[in-house]
Design a protein around this motif. Structure first.
Motif, PDB file in Angstrom:
ATOM      1  N   LEU A   1       3.647  14.292  21.698  1.00  0.00           N
ATOM      2  CA  LEU A   1       2.582  15.134  21.154  1.00  0.00           C
ATOM      3  C   LEU A   1       1.858  14.442  20.008  1.00  0.00           C
ATOM      4  O   LEU A   1       0.625  14.493  19.919  1.00  0.00           O
ATOM      5  CB  LEU A   1       3.168  16.474  20.683  1.00  0.00           C
TER       6      LEU A   1
ATOM      7  N   ILE B   1      -2.100  13.530  19.891  1.00  0.00           N
ATOM      8  CA  ILE B   1      -2.986  13.978  18.816  1.00  0.00           C
ATOM      9  C   ILE B   1      -3.710  12.789  18.191  1.00  0.00           C
ATOM     10  O   ILE B   1      -4.920  12.847  17.919  1.00  0.00           O
ATOM     11  CB  ILE B   1      -2.189  14.751  17.751  1.00  0.00           C
TER      12      ILE B   1
ATOM     13  N   GLY C   1      -7.645  12.490  18.429  1.00  0.00           N
ATOM     14  CA  GLY C   1      -8.323  12.487  17.144  1.00  0.00           C
ATOM     15  C   GLY C   1      -9.190  11.255  16.949  1.00  0.00           C
ATOM     16  O   GLY C   1     -10.346  11.356  16.493  1.00  0.00           O
TER      17      GLY C   1
END
Length: 215
Positions: free
Chosen positions: A132, A136, A140
Motif C-alpha cells: 500500500l 501511494i 502520488g
C-alpha cells in the motif's frame, strides 16, 4: 523465452554502451541534477523515483514467500533483486532468463525446500502495508508529475541525455517484464494468469496484484 530474454539483455547493454544518444553521464548536467534531486522538472524526478520503486515491487513479488522456493533453486532471486536497485532491468532480465518457474500443480515431492518460517525480508515484502505504501508513493508522484510537470521537457531530455534515454527505456522494459513476473507468480500460487495484463499498468498494476492476494 529464456533465449529471447538473453538476447534482449545483450542488446540492451550494447545499445546503452554504444548507441544511446545524448551527453554521457560525465558531461550531463541533467544526470547530476537528478542524482542530487535538484532537477526542476517533475516528470524527470518522477521517472527517476519510479526506478527506485519498481525494484521494490519486484522484491515484493520474488522475496515475499519463503515457504516454497518457487524458482529454479540454482538461481536465487535476492542477488538480482539487490542489484536491480542500481541497475534496473539490466539486473532482472538475466534472472528471468536463467530461472525456471515451477508450473501450477507440481507435486510437493518436487519442491526443493520444506515449509519454514519467513525471514524478516520476506515478512516485509509480503505485508500488505508495504504494498500500500508503494502504491501511494507511485500514485502520488504520478499526480505530481501530471499536475506540475511538462512532458515535453522529458521528451527533450530523452534526446539530450543518455542517462534519461536509458532510464526511460529501462522503465519500459521493467513494465513489460512485470507481465512475466506476475504470470509466473500467478501460476505458482494458483491464481489466474489473466493478472499478467495488470503488468502493463506500470508499477501500480503489480501492486494491485499483490494487494488482492488472499493469504
Amino acid at each position: 523465452m529464456k533465449y529471447v530474454l538473453g538476447l534482449l539483455w545483450v542488446a540492451f547493454i550494447a545499445y546503452a554502451l554504444f548507441m544511446a544518444p545524448g551527453n554521457s553521464p560525465g558531461n550531463d548536467p541533467i544526470f547530476k541534477e537528478l542524482l542530487t534531486f535538484q532537477s526542476e522538472e517533475p516528470w524527470l524526478l518522477t521517472v527517476f523515483s519510479w526506478l527506485g520503486i519498481f525494484p521494490a515491487v519486484y522484491a515484493c513479488i520474488l522475496l515475499r514467500k519463503s515457504i516454497r522456493v518457487r524458482e529454479d533453486r540454482r538461481v536465487p532471486a535476492w542477488p538480482f533483486v539487490l542489484f536491480s536497485f542500481g541497475l534496473g532491468a539490466f539486473a532482472l532480465l538475466p534472472y528471468y532468463a536463467l530461472s525456471s518457474p515451477f508450473q501450477k500443480g507440481v507435486s510437493s515431492d518436487h519442491w526443493p525446500s520444506a515449509e519454514r518460517p519467513k525471514s524478516g525480508i520476506s515478512r516485509v515484502a509480503s505485508h500488505k502495508l508495504t504494498h500500500l505504501i508503494l502504491l501511494i508513493l507511485t500514485l502520488g508522484s504520478a499526480c505530481y508529475a501530471m499536475i506540475q510537470g511538462n512532458p515535453e521537457r522529458l521528451a527533450e531530455a530523452f534526446n539530450q541525455s543518455s542517462f534519461v534515454h536509458i532510464m526511460t527505456i529501462d522503465f519500459g522494459v521493467l513494465t513489460l517484464l512485470s507481465t512475466m513476473a506476475i504470470s509466473r507468480d500467478a501460476r505458482v500460487n494458483g491464481r489466474t494468469t489473466y493478472w499478467a495484463w495488470a503488468g502493463l499498468l506500470p508499477i501500480a498494476g503489480p501492486l494491485l496484484y499483490l494487494l488482492t492476494e488472499r493469504k
